[in-house]
Scaffold this active site. Structure first.
Site, mmCIF file in Angstrom:
data_model
loop_
_atom_site.group_PDB
_atom_site.id
_atom_site.type_symbol
_atom_site.label_atom_id
_atom_site.label_comp_id
_atom_site.label_asym_id
_atom_site.label_seq_id
_atom_site.Cartn_x
_atom_site.Cartn_y
_atom_site.Cartn_z
ATOM 1 C CB ILE A 31 26.776 57.262 11.545
ATOM 2 C CG1 ILE A 31 27.913 58.149 11.052
ATOM 3 C CG2 ILE A 31 25.881 57.944 12.544
ATOM 4 C CD1 ILE A 31 27.417 59.314 10.200
ATOM 5 N N GLY A 32 28.798 54.621 10.617
ATOM 6 C CA GLY A 32 29.023 53.826 9.416
ATOM 7 C C GLY A 32 30.350 53.105 9.439
ATOM 8 C CE LYS A 33 33.552 47.173 10.478
ATOM 9 N NZ LYS A 33 33.210 45.974 11.222
ATOM 10 N N GLY A 34 33.018 51.201 6.445
ATOM 11 C CA GLY A 34 33.319 50.779 5.079
ATOM 12 C C GLY A 34 34.313 49.641 5.128
ATOM 13 C CB SER A 35 36.048 47.681 2.559
ATOM 14 O OG SER A 35 36.324 48.770 1.721
ATOM 15 C CG PHE A 36 40.147 50.516 3.408
ATOM 16 C CD1 PHE A 36 41.301 49.856 3.773
ATOM 17 C CD2 PHE A 36 39.699 50.417 2.112
ATOM 18 C CE1 PHE A 36 41.996 49.116 2.856
ATOM 19 C CE2 PHE A 36 40.386 49.684 1.178
ATOM 20 C CZ PHE A 36 41.549 49.028 1.546
ATOM 21 C CB VAL A 39 31.637 57.129 8.928
ATOM 22 C CG1 VAL A 39 31.140 58.555 8.792
ATOM 23 C CG2 VAL A 39 32.372 56.711 7.655
ATOM 24 C CE LYS A 54 36.510 56.070 4.493
ATOM 25 N NZ LYS A 54 36.038 55.774 3.138
ATOM 26 C CG ASP A 148 32.803 52.176 -6.413
ATOM 27 O OD1 ASP A 148 32.096 51.347 -7.040
ATOM 28 O OD2 ASP A 148 33.263 51.947 -5.272
HETATM 29 N N1 LIG Z 1 29.607 62.247 5.135
HETATM 30 C C1 LIG Z 1 28.852 61.293 5.655
HETATM 31 N N2 LIG Z 1 27.742 61.588 6.351
HETATM 32 C C2 LIG Z 1 26.972 60.620 6.877
HETATM 33 N N3 LIG Z 1 27.229 59.304 6.766
HETATM 34 C C3 LIG Z 1 28.331 58.932 6.098
HETATM 35 C C4 LIG Z 1 29.203 59.891 5.523
HETATM 36 N N4 LIG Z 1 30.210 59.224 4.914
HETATM 37 C C5 LIG Z 1 29.969 57.926 5.088
HETATM 38 N N5 LIG Z 1 28.844 57.729 5.808
HETATM 39 C C6 LIG Z 1 28.256 56.459 6.198
HETATM 40 O O1 LIG Z 1 29.268 55.567 6.547
HETATM 41 C C7 LIG Z 1 29.250 54.411 5.708
HETATM 42 C C8 LIG Z 1 30.673 53.983 5.464
HETATM 43 O O2 LIG Z 1 31.328 54.983 4.732
HETATM 44 P P1 LIG Z 1 32.654 54.685 3.963
HETATM 45 O O3 LIG Z 1 32.922 55.788 3.016
HETATM 46 O O4 LIG Z 1 33.737 54.308 4.905
HETATM 47 O O5 LIG Z 1 32.196 53.356 3.303
HETATM 48 P P2 LIG Z 1 32.331 52.784 1.917
HETATM 49 O O6 LIG Z 1 31.722 53.709 0.925
HETATM 50 O O7 LIG Z 1 31.787 51.418 1.969
HETATM 51 O O8 LIG Z 1 33.885 52.828 1.771
HETATM 52 P P3 LIG Z 1 34.783 51.817 1.058
HETATM 53 O O9 LIG Z 1 34.369 51.907 -0.386
HETATM 54 O O10 LIG Z 1 36.137 52.345 1.375
HETATM 55 O O11 LIG Z 1 34.480 50.501 1.658
HETATM 56 C C9 LIG Z 1 28.514 54.831 4.458
HETATM 57 O O12 LIG Z 1 27.868 53.763 3.838
HETATM 58 C C10 LIG Z 1 27.524 55.856 5.004
HETATM 59 O O13 LIG Z 1 26.359 55.199 5.428
#
Ligand SMILES: Nc1ncnc2c1ncn2[C@@H]1O[C@H](COP(=O)(O)OP(=O)(O)OP(=O)(O)O)[C@@H](O)[C@H]1O
Length: 451
Positions: A31-36, A39, A54, A148
């Site tokens: 459902i999601g992807k961050g810089s690292f 999810v 995650k 942040d």
């Molecule tokens: N607990 C959660 N429930 C549902 N969706 C989530 C949850 N945590 C993260 N996500 C989804 O996954 C996406 C990526 O989360 P993640 O924390 O890896 O990204 P991020 O905040 O961009 O991290 P980073 O700052 O390390 O790049 C989020 O933008 C969100 O949409």
């Protein structure tokens, strides 16, 4: 400390026998992807509870020198619990990845909704502001600076309640200490944080910095633009010059919401609203029932769509087609790697033992322990009361019999497991119970493309 310095080679993690591990979860969907990390939605096989998992590749973490941040994030999150945080439930690792399993938020993040042109009403913005303010109030009581706060890091649950996530660059401030590094996402960074950069001799900053970022976020939700034209290319000097110009407010802002935003966007930290008490001094929130909001009893005016997953649908496709090490093939892959290593007599994989400092955490266990201690205290109290009742007339025989558990106590014991289960599910998140049905309904409906 650099990532490679954290290597401890004499005590490799025992992946096979961790009490909580990857095999205990059913992987449902990315459902999601961050810089690292990435999810996905998971279900814990024994309790059937749904979570967000995650996972961060260890190799990538080392390459990008991010080990310390991940270790600190888990350490901080394991010490926190609040209705408006995305609470951590489990953390563990295997040979490839670090895992963090948290409350599942099916309503999407605020950036996603801004991107889909959702027009947040004044009532909606004030509730989201109050919920994140409650989380910030709690964080400062725990001496945690988030650093942040932005729409991307605020997730909505199914009903639309806002929860703060991403403690990747959070810091713990000791009493009387100030933070001094310029950390955060530029458009949301407070003036006093900028003042610490570029060789300037700023005095440092404290918890008020998070409330500024909340102000920028609330303004963006309300006005669909940010108060200052700051982006990643803006220099520190340019940002400082911008803070000297008064913020303009579109006509759709009522005088009350304008006053609230102005209080959060005070350049001087000492004049800024940075507590619930400060918010209560504004016209908009002077009669606000923060207790009811904390209990989850305020109905969010904006309810995220329930017929689809509120996330970019390409995450799932990417995981299935592009990802070289897909999660759903992990079990086979690791078994193959383990047997290969055994056959050549190598006990360590390349990055296997580099993260022994990564904390294995299990909130279920912590809750069970707390519940057990609470029950034991109750029993002890009941026993003392019973003994006091029988008083001076009680002979030794009677005293001995009163020390065996009463039927009431036995019944209590039987109910204990049941109550722990109940508490686990409702741990500050009765409103967060996510059912498999609810997830499945969304999985079968495609997410509409962005407008
Ligand atoms: N607990 C959660 N429930 C549902 N969706 C989530 C949850 N945590 C993260 N996500 C989804 O996954 C996406 C990526 O989360 P993640 O924390 O890896 O990204 P991020 O905040 O961009 O991290 P980073 O700052 O390390 O790049 C989020 O933008 C969100 O949409």
């Amino acid at each position: 400390m650099g990532a490679h310095q954290s290597r401890v080679r004499d005590k490799p993690p025992d992946h096979q026998h961790h009490e909580v591990n990857f095999d205990q979860f059913l992987i449902l969907r990315a459902i999601g992807k961050g810089s690292f990390g990435k999810v996905c939605i998971v279900q814990k096989k024994d309790t059937k509870q749904m979570y967000a998992m995650k996972y961060v590749q260890k190799a990538q973490c080392l390459e990008r020198d991010a080990v310390q941040n991940v270790l600190r994030e888990v350490e901080i999150l394991s010490s926190l619990e609040h209705p408006y945080l995305v609470n951590l439930w489990f953390s563990f690792q295997d040979e490839e990845d670090l895992f963090m399993v948290s409350d599942l938020m099916l309503g999407g993040d605020l950036r996603y909704h801004l991107g889909r042109d959702v027009q947040f009403s004044e009532a909606s913005v004030s509730l989201i502001t109050c919920q994140i303010a409650l989380a910030l109030d709690y964080l400062s009581s725990q001496r945690i600076l988030h650093r942040d706060i932005k729409p991307d890091n605020i997730l909505l649950d199914e009903e639309g309640h806002a929860h703060l996530t991403d403690f990747n660059i959070a810091a713990v401030l000791k009493e009387g200490e100030l933070a001094t590094s310029v950390s955060g996402t530029k458009p949301y960074i407070a003036p006093e944080v900028f003042d610490c950069g570029g060789g300037a001799v700023g005095g440092g900053y404290s918890f008020e910095a998070d409330w500024w970022s909340l102000g920028v976020t609330s303004y963006e939700l309300m006005c669909r633009a940010r108060p200052y034209a700051i982006d990643s290319a803006t220099s520190l000097a340019e940002a400082r010059a911008l803070f000297a110009i008064p913020v303009s407010y579109p006509t759709r802002c009522s005088p009350h919401i304008k006053q609230l935003l102005k209080k959060l966007l005070q350049v001087k930290p000492s004049s800024r609203a940075s507590s619930i008490d400060d918010l209560k001094k504004t016209e908009l929130l002077k009669n606000c029932d923060f207790e009811a909001i904390l209990e989850g009893n305020a109905k969010p005016p904006f309810t995220p769509p329930r017929d689809h997953l509120n996330c970019d649908p390409t995450f799932e496709l990417e995981e299935m087609i592009v990802e070289a090490k897909p999660l759903h093939k992990k079990k086979k892959r690791l078994a193959k790697q383990r047997s290969l290593r055994e056959s050549i007599g190598d006990q360590d994989s390349e990055v296997d033992d580099c993260l022994t400092g990564f904390m294995t955490y299990n909130r279920e266990k912590v809750l069970m322990k707390k519940e057990r201690e609470r029950k034991e205290n109750d029993w002890e109290k009941e026993l003392i009361d019973a003994m006091n009742l029988s008083g001076a007339t009680c002979d030794n025989k009677e005293a001995a019999s009163s020390s065996s558990p009463s039927p009431l106590l036995q019944e209590n014991q039987q109910q204990q497991q049941q109550q722990i289960r109940k508490r686990q599910r409702s741990c500050h998140s009765s409103k967060l119970q996510v059912s498999l049905d609810s997830v499945q309904a969304r999985l079968t409906t495609p997410t509409p493309s962005p407008p």
